[in-house]
Design a protein around this motif. Structure first.
Motif, PDB file in Angstrom:
ATOM      1  N   ARG A 203      29.940  36.422  38.247  1.00  0.00           N
ATOM      2  CA  ARG A 203      31.335  35.986  38.297  1.00  0.00           C
ATOM      3  C   ARG A 203      31.939  36.270  39.673  1.00  0.00           C
ATOM      4  O   ARG A 203      32.713  35.459  40.198  1.00  0.00           O
TER       5      ARG A 203
ATOM      6  N   THR B  57      39.275  42.517  34.503  1.00  0.00           N
ATOM      7  CA  THR B  57      39.791  41.150  34.576  1.00  0.00           C
ATOM      8  C   THR B  57      40.907  41.018  35.615  1.00  0.00           C
ATOM      9  O   THR B  57      41.095  39.939  36.189  1.00  0.00           O
TER      10      THR B  57
ATOM     11  N   ASP C 181      40.419  35.366  42.250  1.00  0.00           N
ATOM     12  CA  ASP C 181      40.757  33.940  42.108  1.00  0.00           C
ATOM     13  C   ASP C 181      41.906  33.555  43.027  1.00  0.00           C
ATOM     14  O   ASP C 181      41.858  32.536  43.734  1.00  0.00           O
TER      15      ASP C 181
ATOM     16  N   GLU D 296      26.253  39.797  34.486  1.00  0.00           N
ATOM     17  CA  GLU D 296      27.300  38.796  34.255  1.00  0.00           C
ATOM     18  C   GLU D 296      28.452  38.961  35.247  1.00  0.00           C
ATOM     19  O   GLU D 296      28.968  37.983  35.801  1.00  0.00           O
TER      20      GLU D 296
ATOM     21  N   LEU E 242      39.268  40.305  38.889  1.00  0.00           N
ATOM     22  CA  LEU E 242      38.821  38.913  38.924  1.00  0.00           C
ATOM     23  C   LEU E 242      39.999  37.972  39.162  1.00  0.00           C
ATOM     24  O   LEU E 242      39.874  36.977  39.889  1.00  0.00           O
TER      25      LEU E 242
ATOM     26  N   ASP F  43      30.590  33.723  42.296  1.00  0.00           N
ATOM     27  CA  ASP F  43      31.208  32.401  42.207  1.00  0.00           C
ATOM     28  C   ASP F  43      32.594  32.364  42.836  1.00  0.00           C
ATOM     29  O   ASP F  43      33.163  31.281  43.021  1.00  0.00           O
ATOM     30  N   ARG F  44      33.135  33.528  43.180  1.00  0.00           N
ATOM     31  CA  ARG F  44      34.474  33.601  43.766  1.00  0.00           C
ATOM     32  C   ARG F  44      34.443  33.979  45.251  1.00  0.00           C
ATOM     33  O   ARG F  44      35.417  33.719  45.952  1.00  0.00           O
TER      34      ARG F  44
END
Length: 338
Positions: A222, A162, A169, A218, A165, A225-226
């Protein structure tokens, strides 16, 4: 003993069937052409050492001949605290000016990475918000220097990361505010997501040894999408025959493009260095396998796709000629990789 012998014979028979089936599958020539959107990982010396105008011109000519649209110039690695000393990329301004003059349209991205700290082992601890903040500061400085984007290659990255991620972001917000790109290199995905717990049980994630950091379905969604671009490090196959290695590239190409090809630009990594099993895996096998994977798609993805050549410092003239022969020019998936 009898059951052992039967089990061994069964395993050998299954292996023979697999190898024979792959050999038959491998014989058909691929129909799909190469693409007009392709990437190249480039050595640190381009930003860290001076070059002559003739060297810049020659490199630009190589990019144009081989339909390279994105170059990941190694500008790091990150220090443990997340910084990149400017001295490491002291000649970036000259390089970027030459790329824009001699290879207009080619996107020069800053290739940055490090060994990611896992369970106390590694170099850069992305779980630390202060480290992530300094990574972003380094990214901003490189964008200020004129790079067209940031290309991350942190390893290992597991599908429960995380912190990575969160870094993606924050970096996406930075690059989009500047009208630049965010790209990322990831290991080849799992063949089956259910294998991750098996790997984790057999090879606990502690100390310097880790189970394979394969993205799950998954997690790859993710990331897609970034990121504006995702480069899959498909190489280091470790399979014993050309047909099996080719099947590996075909399978990952089809699976990846079907999963994220409508969301982001995808580059399938191909090797020009000496791989782990050199008699089975090479540049020609990788490119042929990728084209076979594209053949198997029900439809082309909505976003551009191509290959990522690893790397410029291991690719000689003969290999570039082989690349052009095995990745012939075509119109499929041409366009801007944004």
């Amino acid at each position: 003993m009898r059951w052992t012998a039967w089990a061994a014979a069964y395993a050998l028979g299954l292996a023979a069937i697999t190898v024979s089936g792959a050999f038959v599958w491998w014989q058909r020539e691929p129909r799909a052409p190469g693409t007009e959107v392709n990437a190249l990982w480039a050595r640190h010396q381009w930003v860290g050492e001076p070059h002559t105008d003739a060297e810049y011109r020659a490199f630009a000519g190589l990019l144009k001949r081989n339909r390279i649209t994105d170059v990941y110039f190694h500008a790091g690695p990150f220090e443990a605290d997340g910084t990149v000393p400017p001295a490491k990329y002291r000649y970036a301004k000259q390089l970027l000016g030459a790329v824009r003059e001699y290879a207009p349209g080619v996107r020069a991205q800053a290739y940055l990475g490090q060994i990611r700290t896992v369970e106390g082992h590694g170099v850069t601890d992305l779980d630390d918000p202060a480290v992530r903040a300094r990574v972003l500061g380094s990214d901003a400085a490189l964008l200020d220097a004129g790079f067209d984007g940031i290309h991350y290659d942190f390893e290992p990255i597991y599908p429960d990361d995380t912190a990575f991620l969160a870094l993606m972001d924050a970096t996406r917000a930075l690059t989009r505010s500047r009208g630049r790109l965010l790209s990322v290199a990831l290991e080849q995905p799992t063949l089956f997501d259910a294998l991750q717990p098996v790997y984790k049980a057999l090879v606990p994630r502690h100390g310097p040894v880790h189970y394979p950091p394969r993205p799950t379905r998954e997690f790859l969604l993710r990331i897609a999408d970034r990121a504006d671009q995702v480069a899959i490090m498909t190489y280091d196959v470790s399979l014993p025959t050309k047909a099996l290695a080719g099947w590996h590239f075909a399978r990952h190409t089809r699976w990846t493009l079907e999963l994220i090809g409508d969301r982001t630009t995808v580059f399938m990594g191909v090797p020009t260095y000496r791989p782990l099993v050199p008699w089975a895996e090479d540049l020609a096998v990788a490119l042929r396998g990728i084209r076979r994977g594209v053949d198997d798609l029900e439809r082309p993805p909505k976003r551009p796709f191509g290959v990522g050549v690893y790397a410029d410092w291991t690719t000689d003239d003969a290999e570039w000629a082989r690349y052009r022969a095995e990745w012939p020019a075509g119109t499929a998936a041409a366009g801007a990789a944004r």
